[in-house]
Motif scaffolding. Structure first.
Motif, mmCIF file in Angstrom:
data_model
loop_
_atom_site.group_PDB
_atom_site.id
_atom_site.type_symbol
_atom_site.label_atom_id
_atom_site.label_comp_id
_atom_site.label_asym_id
_atom_site.label_seq_id
_atom_site.Cartn_x
_atom_site.Cartn_y
_atom_site.Cartn_z
ATOM 1 N N ASP A 160 -4.975 -1.923 7.249
ATOM 2 C CA ASP A 160 -5.608 -1.792 5.728
ATOM 3 C C ASP A 160 -5.283 -0.482 5.167
ATOM 4 O O ASP A 160 -5.569 -0.200 3.984
ATOM 5 C CB ASP A 160 -6.827 -2.490 5.571
ATOM 6 N N GLU A 161 -4.654 0.555 5.999
ATOM 7 C CA GLU A 161 -4.673 1.879 5.523
ATOM 8 C C GLU A 161 -3.373 2.518 5.819
ATOM 9 O O GLU A 161 -3.303 3.611 5.133
ATOM 10 C CB GLU A 161 -5.941 2.971 5.719
ATOM 11 N N LYS A 162 -2.268 1.784 6.313
ATOM 12 C CA LYS A 162 -1.156 2.514 6.806
ATOM 13 C C LYS A 162 -0.214 1.558 6.538
ATOM 14 O O LYS A 162 -0.310 0.366 6.799
ATOM 15 C CB LYS A 162 -1.662 2.875 7.998
ATOM 16 N N LEU A 163 0.954 2.077 6.225
ATOM 17 C CA LEU A 163 2.235 1.386 6.149
ATOM 18 C C LEU A 163 3.350 1.856 7.047
ATOM 19 O O LEU A 163 3.279 3.124 7.202
ATOM 20 C CB LEU A 163 2.857 1.564 4.604
ATOM 21 N N ILE A 164 4.136 1.018 7.552
ATOM 22 C CA ILE A 164 5.138 1.167 8.471
ATOM 23 C C ILE A 164 6.218 0.782 7.537
ATOM 24 O O ILE A 164 6.485 -0.446 7.428
ATOM 25 C CB ILE A 164 5.254 0.693 9.900
ATOM 26 N N VAL A 165 7.211 1.676 7.181
ATOM 27 C CA VAL A 165 8.243 1.418 6.600
ATOM 28 C C VAL A 165 9.557 2.019 7.124
ATOM 29 O O VAL A 165 9.749 3.114 7.162
ATOM 30 C CB VAL A 165 8.247 2.017 4.982
ATOM 31 N N ASN A 166 10.431 1.224 7.808
ATOM 32 C CA ASN A 166 11.526 1.694 8.822
ATOM 33 C C ASN A 166 10.795 2.537 9.747
ATOM 34 O O ASN A 166 10.003 2.344 10.425
ATOM 35 C CB ASN A 166 12.729 1.954 7.664
ATOM 36 N N ASN A 167 11.433 3.856 9.511
ATOM 37 C CA ASN A 167 11.066 4.819 10.436
ATOM 38 C C ASN A 167 9.869 6.045 10.133
ATOM 39 O O ASN A 167 10.116 7.018 10.541
ATOM 40 C CB ASN A 167 12.375 5.832 11.161
ATOM 41 N N ILE A 168 9.376 5.371 9.121
ATOM 42 C CA ILE A 168 8.364 6.407 8.509
ATOM 43 C C ILE A 168 7.086 5.751 8.667
ATOM 44 O O ILE A 168 7.030 4.438 8.345
ATOM 45 C CB ILE A 168 8.579 6.989 7.189
ATOM 46 N N GLU A 169 5.856 6.528 8.590
ATOM 47 C CA GLU A 169 4.371 5.890 8.463
ATOM 48 C C GLU A 169 3.807 6.440 7.311
ATOM 49 O O GLU A 169 3.705 7.947 7.236
ATOM 50 C CB GLU A 169 3.601 6.314 9.699
ATOM 51 N N MET A 170 3.199 5.584 6.475
ATOM 52 C CA MET A 170 2.522 6.105 5.200
ATOM 53 C C MET A 170 1.061 5.806 5.531
ATOM 54 O O MET A 170 0.735 4.736 5.682
ATOM 55 C CB MET A 170 2.907 5.521 4.139
ATOM 56 N N THR A 171 0.352 6.771 5.368
ATOM 57 C CA THR A 171 -1.192 6.680 5.412
ATOM 58 C C THR A 171 -1.945 7.260 4.246
ATOM 59 O O THR A 171 -1.419 8.208 3.593
ATOM 60 C CB THR A 171 -1.738 7.603 6.813
ATOM 61 N N PHE A 172 -2.925 6.364 3.743
ATOM 62 C CA PHE A 172 -3.620 6.591 2.533
ATOM 63 C C PHE A 172 -4.856 7.242 2.861
ATOM 64 O O PHE A 172 -5.736 6.394 3.609
ATOM 65 C CB PHE A 172 -3.398 5.675 1.435
ATOM 66 N N PHE A 173 -5.509 8.024 1.935
ATOM 67 C CA PHE A 173 -6.951 8.296 2.270
ATOM 68 C C PHE A 173 -7.699 8.534 1.060
ATOM 69 O O PHE A 173 -6.923 9.017 -0.087
ATOM 70 C CB PHE A 173 -7.074 9.907 2.729
ATOM 71 N N ASP A 174 -8.729 8.065 0.917
ATOM 72 C CA ASP A 174 -9.601 8.301 -0.160
ATOM 73 C C ASP A 174 -9.436 7.084 -1.156
ATOM 74 O O ASP A 174 -9.686 7.583 -2.645
ATOM 75 C CB ASP A 174 -9.934 9.663 -0.913
#
Length: 531
Positions: free
Chosen positions: A477-491
């Protein structure tokens, strides 16, 4: 009640018009009124007798266009194919004005494997309908068509008095209807066409007007870092292509052009090449920001090859007054927009995309600008220019700049660049009523951190659009895996994964994924290369 609503609507529209018109130059307003009055009350015939025996000029096509004439009166423009059956209607407008314009450009004369006799037949058919032509007599299509005719006639050593006379007449229309009411790339295209016409016809009036306009407009329209001031990479490439054509034409016909003028053209081309080299990604693509569409302009590689054939030499440059910035290392490339919308008096191809960015990892497009699929004034055009269709933040679903009516902009976001280093950029804008949006881009090796803050506290939405080839997975619920990258969202408050229409060219879209991050006051996004 109805009367109050009527006055409110009209006052809103008046404010919109005022905030649009106030940025125009006096010349634009003057010529719009002048041409309107003159063309209504003083009809004139644009014809001038051409002396017999126009001498051929030296020309050999260095670049060929993609196929748009399919034979037997069938054409394909902007991904729409049409069969005219037995008779071409050069005014055909069922697919919109831009399709009609493309029909009248005659790019197909210079496409690969085009038959000489077929080209002559198409030109002669066009001449038969000359009196009935509508959009084809506008200055912009005249500019592109006259260049294409001259290239075709010269390449094939065709000397036809009737064709040349019509061509010369169209140059008279252009000469007396230069697009001073629009300025920008339109006027520059007018100048390029006059340059071709002046050499082809050995006409001093065409040549002198072209020289004056080219010196003036190249100085005006090219920024110090080499970008074209309308800030569309696609139009930058189109104009660079035309400039390279003029340099090649000048070299092939040196008796008609001074060496000093050739030096000027080459210097301007080198600036444009340097900017294009800098913004082009390692995979050869460009950021599709503002009005940029696929399969319209030549590729960067084609333009670089053409320039090398002209013995031009250039290197990468430092992005400055275009308002664009770029981070890059061995694993990622980030292209960012932290500048003004476009030149104040001609933002027709600009989008409400302040602080948007494009992200590539290991030569793959990951976070992209959705590009454009139409120039028609409709809901799709409105959506594709909107802030929510770019990789930036919206407040209450507003646009950061007031884009409207297809090619208009009223109030514009004012940008303040607070920090500008090779790995960290902080900028703020006031495009939203009652608040300021500040965005920080910070690159630390393979990690890009984006900090968004709205002051005073407001609810915002951060938008991220992914390339159609990307696989998007939500983790914890706070992180995306998009191909070879990881996106994390805070606040943040909430994450939403949605579909959007990625424009794969004019009149064609692909369903792709985007994420919308809802937050209050601030949010941080961490993008990390993981493989």
């Amino acid at each position: 009640m109805y009367l109050n609503h009527y006055y409110y609507v009209n006052l809103t529209k008046l404010k919109l018009i005022y905030n649009t018109v106030k940025h125009l130059r006096f010349k634009q307003i003057y010529f719009r009124l002048f041409y309107a009055v003159r063309n209504k009350f003083f009809k004139r015939t644009y014809s001038k007798n051409l002396p017999t025996g126009v001498k051929s000029i030296n020309w050999e096509n260095k670049v060929l266009y993609s196929e748009s004439y399919l034979g037997e009166e069938r054409f394909n423009f902007l991904n729409i194919e049409h069969d005219f059956q037995s008779q071409i209607n050069w005014n055909y407008n069922d697919y919109g004005k831009l399709w009609t314009y493309n029909l009248n450009y005659f790019d197909f004369l210079n496409q690969e494997n085009f038959v000489r006799e077929q080209g002559i037949a198409l030109i002669e058919d066009y001449i038969k309908q000359d009196v009935e032509l509508k959009d084809g007599k506008d200055p912009y299509p005249i500019s592109l068509r006259t260049i294409n005719w001259i290239k075709f006639l010269s390449q094939n050593k065709i000397s036809n008095q009737k064709i040349n006379q019509t061509l010369y007449n169209h140059f008279q229309i252009l000469l007396h209807n230069l697009e001073f009411h629009i300025l920008g790339n339109h006027l520059l295209e007018n100048a390029f066409a006059l340059f071709f016409g002046g050499i082809y016809f050995n006409d001093k009036k065409l040549s002198s007007t072209a020289s004056k306009l080219l010196k003036q407009e190249l100085n005006e329209q090219l920024l110090e870092d080499g970008a074209h001031f309308e800030l569309s990479p696609m139009y930058h490439k189109i104009l660079l292509h035309r400039l390279l054509d003029c340099i090649y034409l000048a070299h092939q016909n040196k008796k008609s052009v001074s060496s000093e003028f050739i030096v000027l053209l080459e210097a301007k081309a080198i600036k444009m090449l340097s900017w294009l080299q800098t913004v082009t990604f390692n995979n050869g693509s460009i950021p599709m920001v503002n009005d940029s569409a696929y399969k319209i302009a030549l590729s960067s590689a084609q333009l670089f090859t053409y320039a090398k054939q002209l013995n031009l030499k250039w290197s990468v440059t430092e992005l400055r007054d275009s308002g664009y910035r770029k981070f890059s290392n061995e694993t990622l490339e980030v292209f960012m927009d932290v500048g003004k919308l476009a030149v104040d008096y001609q933002p027709g191809h600009a989008h409400a995309d302040t602080f948007s960015f494009v992200y590539h990892s290991k030569n793959n497009s990951i976070i992209v600008d959705p590009a454009v699929s139409t120039y028609e004034i409709n809901k799709i055009r409105e959506r594709e220019r909107s802030t929510g269709y770019h990789n930036t933040v919206t407040v209450h679903q507003q646009n950061s700049s007031q884009v409207w009516s297809g090619f208009r902009v009223a109030k514009r976001a004012n940008v303040k660049l607070e920090l500008d280093t090779p790995t960290k950029i902080i900028a703020s804008h006031n495009g939203y009523k009652g608040c300021t949006h500040t965005r920080t881009f910070n690159l630390d090796n393979d990690i890009l951190n984006i900090h968004d803050k709205i002051e005073p506290d407001e609810n915002g939405e951060a938008h991220f659009h992914f390339h159609p080839d990307c696989s998007v997975q939500l983790i914890e619920d706070e992180k995306l895996i998009v191909n070879n990258i990881e996106m994390t969202f805070f606040d943040y408050n909430q994450l939403k994964i949605e579909d959007y229409h990625f424009a794969n060219g004019f009149n064609t879209t692909i369903i792709a994924k985007k994420v919308v991050v809802l937050f209050t006051e601030k949010v941080r996004t961490e993008i990390k290369v993981i493989s």
